[in-house]
Scaffold this motif. Structure first.
Motif, mmCIF file in Angstrom:
data_model
loop_
_atom_site.group_PDB
_atom_site.id
_atom_site.type_symbol
_atom_site.label_atom_id
_atom_site.label_comp_id
_atom_site.label_asym_id
_atom_site.label_seq_id
_atom_site.Cartn_x
_atom_site.Cartn_y
_atom_site.Cartn_z
ATOM 1 N N THR A 43 -27.576 -4.867 26.658
ATOM 2 C CA THR A 43 -27.155 -5.900 27.612
ATOM 3 C C THR A 43 -26.220 -5.350 28.681
ATOM 4 O O THR A 43 -26.109 -5.927 29.766
ATOM 5 C CB THR A 43 -26.454 -7.072 26.898
ATOM 6 O OG1 THR A 43 -25.254 -6.593 26.259
ATOM 7 C CG2 THR A 43 -27.371 -7.712 25.870
ATOM 8 N N CYS A 44 -25.527 -4.238 28.387
ATOM 9 C CA CYS A 44 -24.567 -3.713 29.361
ATOM 10 C C CYS A 44 -25.158 -2.605 30.231
ATOM 11 O O CYS A 44 -24.505 -2.141 31.171
ATOM 12 C CB CYS A 44 -23.298 -3.220 28.674
ATOM 13 S SG CYS A 44 -23.501 -1.782 27.605
ATOM 14 N N ILE A 45 -26.389 -2.186 29.954
ATOM 15 C CA ILE A 45 -26.999 -1.117 30.741
ATOM 16 C C ILE A 45 -27.275 -1.618 32.158
ATOM 17 O O ILE A 45 -27.970 -2.600 32.366
ATOM 18 C CB ILE A 45 -28.304 -0.621 30.098
ATOM 19 C CG1 ILE A 45 -28.039 -0.049 28.706
ATOM 20 C CG2 ILE A 45 -28.982 0.414 30.984
ATOM 21 C CD1 ILE A 45 -27.146 1.167 28.695
ATOM 22 N N GLU A 165 -35.674 2.468 38.901
ATOM 23 C CA GLU A 165 -34.702 1.883 37.975
ATOM 24 C C GLU A 165 -35.056 2.229 36.536
ATOM 25 O O GLU A 165 -36.187 2.625 36.245
ATOM 26 C CB GLU A 165 -34.710 0.352 38.111
ATOM 27 C CG GLU A 165 -33.575 -0.236 38.905
ATOM 28 C CD GLU A 165 -32.231 -0.149 38.208
ATOM 29 O OE1 GLU A 165 -32.174 0.278 37.033
ATOM 30 O OE2 GLU A 165 -31.229 -0.509 38.827
ATOM 31 N N ASP A 166 -34.087 2.047 35.648
ATOM 32 C CA ASP A 166 -34.370 2.247 34.228
ATOM 33 C C ASP A 166 -33.980 1.053 33.374
ATOM 34 O O ASP A 166 -34.282 1.031 32.185
ATOM 35 C CB ASP A 166 -33.623 3.484 33.711
ATOM 36 C CG ASP A 166 -32.126 3.250 33.638
ATOM 37 O OD1 ASP A 166 -31.601 3.124 32.517
ATOM 38 O OD2 ASP A 166 -31.481 3.167 34.689
ATOM 39 N N SER A 167 -33.300 0.051 33.953
ATOM 40 C CA SER A 167 -32.736 -1.022 33.130
ATOM 41 C C SER A 167 -33.304 -2.391 33.473
ATOM 42 O O SER A 167 -33.829 -2.615 34.570
ATOM 43 C CB SER A 167 -31.211 -1.069 33.300
ATOM 44 O OG SER A 167 -30.866 -1.587 34.575
ATOM 45 N N LEU A 168 -33.149 -3.315 32.533
ATOM 46 C CA LEU A 168 -33.556 -4.701 32.772
ATOM 47 C C LEU A 168 -32.676 -5.337 33.838
ATOM 48 O O LEU A 168 -33.176 -6.055 34.716
ATOM 49 C CB LEU A 168 -33.478 -5.501 31.472
ATOM 50 C CG LEU A 168 -33.824 -6.993 31.581
ATOM 51 C CD1 LEU A 168 -35.231 -7.199 32.137
ATOM 52 C CD2 LEU A 168 -33.675 -7.674 30.220
ATOM 53 N N VAL A 182 -39.981 0.324 40.432
ATOM 54 C CA VAL A 182 -40.660 1.164 39.447
ATOM 55 C C VAL A 182 -39.664 1.444 38.326
ATOM 56 O O VAL A 182 -38.568 1.954 38.574
ATOM 57 C CB VAL A 182 -41.152 2.492 40.060
ATOM 58 C CG1 VAL A 182 -41.694 3.420 38.967
ATOM 59 C CG2 VAL A 182 -42.226 2.230 41.108
ATOM 60 N N ILE A 183 -40.026 1.090 37.111
ATOM 61 C CA ILE A 183 -39.177 1.345 35.952
ATOM 62 C C ILE A 183 -39.494 2.725 35.385
ATOM 63 O O ILE A 183 -40.656 3.036 35.095
ATOM 64 C CB ILE A 183 -39.398 0.281 34.858
ATOM 65 C CG1 ILE A 183 -38.919 -1.095 35.333
ATOM 66 C CG2 ILE A 183 -38.684 0.677 33.562
ATOM 67 C CD1 ILE A 183 -37.431 -1.197 35.558
ATOM 68 N N VAL A 184 -38.444 3.539 35.248
ATOM 69 C CA VAL A 184 -38.561 4.837 34.588
ATOM 70 C C VAL A 184 -37.692 4.744 33.333
ATOM 71 O O VAL A 184 -36.488 4.996 33.370
ATOM 72 C CB VAL A 184 -38.107 5.994 35.502
ATOM 73 C CG1 VAL A 184 -38.396 7.335 34.835
ATOM 74 C CG2 VAL A 184 -38.802 5.918 36.862
ATOM 75 N N ALA A 185 -38.302 4.339 32.243
ATOM 76 C CA ALA A 185 -37.551 4.089 31.011
ATOM 77 C C ALA A 185 -37.090 5.405 30.385
ATOM 78 O O ALA A 185 -37.831 6.389 30.370
ATOM 79 C CB ALA A 185 -38.412 3.307 30.029
ATOM 80 N N ASN A 186 -35.861 5.404 29.878
ATOM 81 C CA ASN A 186 -35.322 6.603 29.236
ATOM 82 C C ASN A 186 -35.226 6.403 27.725
ATOM 83 O O ASN A 186 -35.751 5.429 27.183
ATOM 84 C CB ASN A 186 -33.966 6.970 29.853
ATOM 85 C CG ASN A 186 -32.958 5.834 29.746
ATOM 86 O OD1 ASN A 186 -32.847 5.168 28.716
ATOM 87 N ND2 ASN A 186 -32.212 5.603 30.824
ATOM 88 N N MET A 187 -34.533 7.301 27.040
ATOM 89 C CA MET A 187 -34.473 7.246 25.579
ATOM 90 C C MET A 187 -33.763 6.001 25.061
ATOM 91 O O MET A 187 -33.989 5.578 23.928
ATOM 92 C CB MET A 187 -33.777 8.506 25.038
ATOM 93 C CG MET A 187 -34.564 9.781 25.262
ATOM 94 S SD MET A 187 -36.210 9.735 24.483
ATOM 95 C CE MET A 187 -35.751 9.763 22.745
ATOM 96 N N VAL A 188 -32.908 5.408 25.881
ATOM 97 C CA VAL A 188 -32.230 4.168 25.498
ATOM 98 C C VAL A 188 -33.034 2.957 25.950
ATOM 99 O O VAL A 188 -33.346 2.062 25.160
ATOM 100 C CB VAL A 188 -30.800 4.120 26.086
ATOM 101 C CG1 VAL A 188 -30.160 2.753 25.845
ATOM 102 C CG2 VAL A 188 -29.934 5.215 25.467
ATOM 103 N N THR A 189 -33.417 2.935 27.228
ATOM 104 C CA THR A 189 -34.046 1.725 27.766
ATOM 105 C C THR A 189 -35.521 1.588 27.404
ATOM 106 O O THR A 189 -36.130 0.560 27.698
ATOM 107 C CB THR A 189 -33.877 1.652 29.298
ATOM 108 O OG1 THR A 189 -34.507 2.770 29.918
ATOM 109 C CG2 THR A 189 -32.402 1.628 29.670
ATOM 110 N N LYS A 190 -36.080 2.587 26.736
ATOM 111 C CA LYS A 190 -37.457 2.442 26.243
ATOM 112 C C LYS A 190 -37.548 1.333 25.196
ATOM 113 O O LYS A 190 -38.636 0.844 24.887
ATOM 114 C CB LYS A 190 -37.962 3.757 25.652
ATOM 115 C CG LYS A 190 -37.290 4.167 24.356
ATOM 116 C CD LYS A 190 -37.846 5.473 23.817
ATOM 117 C CE LYS A 190 -37.210 5.853 22.474
ATOM 118 N NZ LYS A 190 -37.773 7.127 21.953
#
Length: 217
Positions: A43-45, A165-168, A182-190
């Motif tokens: 929620t804080c990302i 971006e990577d976050s919601l 464009v979402i580029v999800a990382n190890m956390v936001t995946k």
């Protein structure tokens, strides 16, 4: 055809979010015997940690210890972030943008000192035309202020701009600003179940054919 890019910073250019996650998770486990839930941390990302800290306080009653916890975790995360490399594919994208006269701007909920420290450390400051940080807007993501200000500085129609971006929270901000994301999800936001309001969703810039965004139709 896109002519400008707005880059998020944390979790997109460098993986500070994994550093923050590790710092929080380790501190809470060692000092409170608390197993942090990924869904709470997420929620804080890209935004403030208000909701996350409220949940922690409900679960472990931080009381007057909230500020001390944040100071300790902030210091640990900063130390863990000091030697982080660029995320995979970012340098090639910056070089591509430079070679093709694509405007590049950073739009982040972090402060200017934070991003400039890393830009200088990584020697990539010269690739960016502007920075929009938490210091110069009234509201950070998921409010659209950061992306609206970035678009204003770019000076192009919003349909000519793409956000990486990577976050919601970042996706919501981009949607509210009316700019493709464009979402580029990382190890956390995946771990986020993103609503399908994005232009594309990938798990590495290295594997993304972003050139298609900037090609004439």
């Amino acid at each position: 055809m896109k002519k400008a890019i707005i880059f998020d910073f944390d979790g997109l250019i460098i993986d500070t979010e994994s550093a923050w996650h590790y710092a929080f998770e380790t501190h809470l486990k060692e000092n409170f015997q608390y197993d942090m839930k990924m869904e709470d941390f997420l929620t804080c990302i890209g935004s403030t940690n208000d909701h996350f800290m409220q949940r922690l306080n409900e679960d472990i009653n931080l009381g007057d210890g909230k500020e001390e916890l944040l100071r300790t975790v902030n210091a640990a995360a900063k130390d863990r972030s000091e030697n982080l490399p660029l995320m995979a594919g970012i340098y090639d994208l910056l070089e591509y943008a430079k070679a093709n006269d694509i405007v590049c701007v950073i739009g982040t909920s972090s402060n200017r000192e934070h991003i400039e420290r890393h830009l200088d450390r990584l020697n990539i400051r010269q690739y960016f035309d502007h920075y929009v940080t938490s210091d110069i807007v009234e509201n950070i993501k998921p409010n659209p202020d950061i992306y609206n200000k970035a678009a204003e500085l770019i000076g192009l129609p919003k349909e000519d701009i793409v956000i990486f971006e990577d976050s919601l929270n970042g996706l919501i901000a981009g949607n509210r600003a009316g700019i493709d994301v464009v979402i580029v999800a990382n190890m956390v936001t995946k771990h986020i179940d993103f609503p399908e309001t994005y232009l594309d969703l990938v798990h590495s810039m290295e594997d993304y054919s972003y050139q298609d965004l900037f090609s004439k139709e």
